[in-house]
Design a protein around this motif. Structure first.
Motif, PDB file in Angstrom:
ATOM      1  N   ARG A  16      13.141  -8.479  -0.139  1.00 45.64           N
ATOM      2  CA  ARG A  16      14.038  -9.632  -0.206  1.00 45.64           C
ATOM      3  C   ARG A  16      13.363 -10.931   0.219  1.00 45.64           C
ATOM      4  O   ARG A  16      13.838 -12.018  -0.112  1.00 45.64           O
ATOM      5  CB  ARG A  16      15.274  -9.382   0.664  1.00 45.64           C
ATOM      6  N   ASP A  17      12.236 -10.814   0.949  1.00 42.77           N
ATOM      7  CA  ASP A  17      11.506 -12.003   1.395  1.00 42.77           C
ATOM      8  C   ASP A  17      10.371 -12.393   0.457  1.00 42.77           C
ATOM      9  O   ASP A  17       9.639 -13.343   0.734  1.00 42.77           O
ATOM     10  CB  ASP A  17      10.946 -11.774   2.802  1.00 42.77           C
ATOM     11  N   GLY A  18      10.197 -11.631  -0.638  1.00 43.84           N
ATOM     12  CA  GLY A  18       9.166 -11.971  -1.603  1.00 43.84           C
ATOM     13  C   GLY A  18       7.815 -11.330  -1.353  1.00 43.84           C
ATOM     14  O   GLY A  18       6.811 -11.746  -1.937  1.00 43.84           O
ATOM     15  N   PHE A  19       7.767 -10.289  -0.503  1.00 45.45           N
ATOM     16  CA  PHE A  19       6.507  -9.603  -0.226  1.00 45.45           C
ATOM     17  C   PHE A  19       6.444  -8.285  -0.992  1.00 45.45           C
ATOM     18  O   PHE A  19       7.423  -7.528  -1.030  1.00 45.45           O
ATOM     19  CB  PHE A  19       6.352  -9.324   1.274  1.00 45.45           C
ATOM     20  N   ARG A  20       5.287  -8.020  -1.578  1.00 44.91           N
ATOM     21  CA  ARG A  20       5.088  -6.777  -2.322  1.00 44.91           C
ATOM     22  C   ARG A  20       4.547  -5.701  -1.391  1.00 44.91           C
ATOM     23  O   ARG A  20       3.544  -5.917  -0.710  1.00 44.91           O
ATOM     24  CB  ARG A  20       4.097  -7.003  -3.454  1.00 44.91           C
ATOM     25  N   PRO A  21       5.164  -4.500  -1.341  1.00 44.30           N
ATOM     26  CA  PRO A  21       4.641  -3.405  -0.512  1.00 44.30           C
ATOM     27  C   PRO A  21       3.260  -2.971  -1.000  1.00 44.30           C
ATOM     28  O   PRO A  21       3.012  -2.842  -2.196  1.00 44.30           O
ATOM     29  CB  PRO A  21       5.674  -2.291  -0.699  1.00 44.30           C
ATOM     30  N   ASN A  22       2.376  -2.706  -0.068  1.00 46.04           N
ATOM     31  CA  ASN A  22       0.966  -2.512  -0.383  1.00 46.04           C
ATOM     32  C   ASN A  22       0.352  -1.611   0.679  1.00 46.04           C
ATOM     33  O   ASN A  22       0.893  -1.471   1.778  1.00 46.04           O
ATOM     34  CB  ASN A  22       0.296  -3.899  -0.379  1.00 46.04           C
ATOM     35  N   VAL A  23      -0.764  -0.973   0.345  1.00 45.75           N
ATOM     36  CA  VAL A  23      -1.525  -0.208   1.334  1.00 45.75           C
ATOM     37  C   VAL A  23      -2.945  -0.764   1.417  1.00 45.75           C
ATOM     38  O   VAL A  23      -3.495  -1.253   0.428  1.00 45.75           O
ATOM     39  CB  VAL A  23      -1.587   1.302   0.994  1.00 45.75           C
ATOM     40  N   GLY A  24      -3.526  -0.706   2.608  1.00 49.09           N
ATOM     41  CA  GLY A  24      -4.923  -1.042   2.819  1.00 49.09           C
ATOM     42  C   GLY A  24      -5.652   0.181   3.361  1.00 49.09           C
ATOM     43  O   GLY A  24      -5.050   1.010   4.053  1.00 49.09           O
ATOM     44  N   ILE A  25      -6.932   0.301   3.037  1.00 50.57           N
ATOM     45  CA  ILE A  25      -7.691   1.517   3.356  1.00 50.57           C
ATOM     46  C   ILE A  25      -8.976   1.154   4.083  1.00 50.57           C
ATOM     47  O   ILE A  25      -9.805   0.396   3.569  1.00 50.57           O
ATOM     48  CB  ILE A  25      -8.029   2.300   2.074  1.00 50.57           C
ATOM     49  N   ILE A  26      -9.145   1.703   5.285  1.00 51.22           N
ATOM     50  CA  ILE A  26     -10.401   1.605   6.026  1.00 51.22           C
ATOM     51  C   ILE A  26     -11.024   2.999   6.011  1.00 51.22           C
ATOM     52  O   ILE A  26     -10.506   3.921   6.641  1.00 51.22           O
ATOM     53  CB  ILE A  26     -10.175   1.117   7.468  1.00 51.22           C
ATOM     54  N   LEU A  27     -12.101   3.152   5.270  1.00 51.10           N
ATOM     55  CA  LEU A  27     -12.748   4.447   5.065  1.00 51.10           C
ATOM     56  C   LEU A  27     -14.018   4.523   5.891  1.00 51.10           C
ATOM     57  O   LEU A  27     -14.913   3.680   5.746  1.00 51.10           O
ATOM     58  CB  LEU A  27     -13.072   4.644   3.582  1.00 51.10           C
ATOM     59  N   LEU A  28     -14.104   5.524   6.773  1.00 50.93           N
ATOM     60  CA  LEU A  28     -15.248   5.698   7.665  1.00 50.93           C
ATOM     61  C   LEU A  28     -16.201   6.769   7.160  1.00 50.93           C
ATOM     62  O   LEU A  28     -15.767   7.782   6.602  1.00 50.93           O
ATOM     63  CB  LEU A  28     -14.784   6.139   9.056  1.00 50.93           C
ATOM     64  N   ASN A  29     -17.502   6.571   7.403  1.00 48.89           N
ATOM     65  CA  ASN A  29     -18.447   7.669   7.244  1.00 48.89           C
ATOM     66  C   ASN A  29     -18.661   8.344   8.602  1.00 48.89           C
ATOM     67  O   ASN A  29     -17.959   8.042   9.582  1.00 48.89           O
ATOM     68  CB  ASN A  29     -19.764   7.192   6.603  1.00 48.89           C
TER      69      ASN A  29
END
Length: 215
Positions: free
Chosen positions: A4-17
């Protein structure tokens, strides 16, 4: 799909070795570096979206990774108007993200930037956990700092790193000590047809606006 506030749901990924270094990708046809990320489709959970985006952007499957942690709440950033399609201005405001901290169980050669016909990156490297934020597009830097800070306490114990810290060496010196003579100082991967344009150390900024669905 916007809230309702104009933000799109999203995921971010931090991938470790295994050295607690993070996957750091060069955005295709720009001088900008970033973590994998992508939108949550209708009906998906954040974890389902993360697994899908992980495959689409870096070619990994669920069996290649272990989930270490995720952020407790949404982290938001606003996108400047110049990065938003004209027809979306006025109702699209930015992204709200759940960030995941993952550990790679597979090998470097399992990574594939050309897993789909629409690649997001054209080069990648392993970088120290505290990435250089000056090469991240400016409006994302605050979210990156918040995600890295919140998830840092979930980093696996790393005996390889701690061994050098006990000897009084700075963390960034460990790789110089561990590399055999004549080996490259940084690990890069270029997909077929890819090119490496600049080093993150140059601090170059993205050239021109990117598509709204990915910013």
């Amino acid at each position: 799909m916007l809230d309702r506030d104009g933000f799109r749901p999203n995921v971010g990924i931090i991938l470790l070795n295994q050295k607690n270094q993070v996957f750091w990708g060069k955005r295709i046809r720009t001088h900008s570096w970033q973590f994998p990320q992508g939108g949550i489709d209708r009906g998906e959970t954040p974890e389902q979206a993360m697994v899908r985006e992980l495959h689409e952007e870096v070619g990994l499957h669920r069996e290649h990774i272990r989930i270490l942690a995720r952020t407790r709440d949404w982290l938001r950033y606003e996108v400047p108007d110049r990065y938003i399609r004209r027809d979306a201005r006025g109702h699209y405001k930015g992204q709200k993200q759940i960030w995941f901290l993952l550990q790679l169980l597979g090998n470097d050669w399992d990574l594939n930037l050309r897993a789909t016909d629409h690649p997001e990156f054209d080069a990648w490297r392993w970088n120290d956990y505290w990435v250089p934020l000056d090469v991240v597009v400016e409006f994302k830097r605050g979210v990156y700092e918040m995600a890295l800070t919140e998830l840092a306490r979930h980093l696996p114990r790393n005996e390889y790193r701690n061994r050098f810290l006990r000897q009084g060496m700075r963390p960034h010196e460990q790789d110089l000590e561990a590399e055999p003579e004549g080996s490259p100082g940084v690990n890069f991967e270029l997909p077929p047809g890819g090119s490496f344009d600049s080093s993150p150390a140059t601090g170059d900024r993205p050239q021109g606006p990117g598509p709204a669905r990915e910013v």
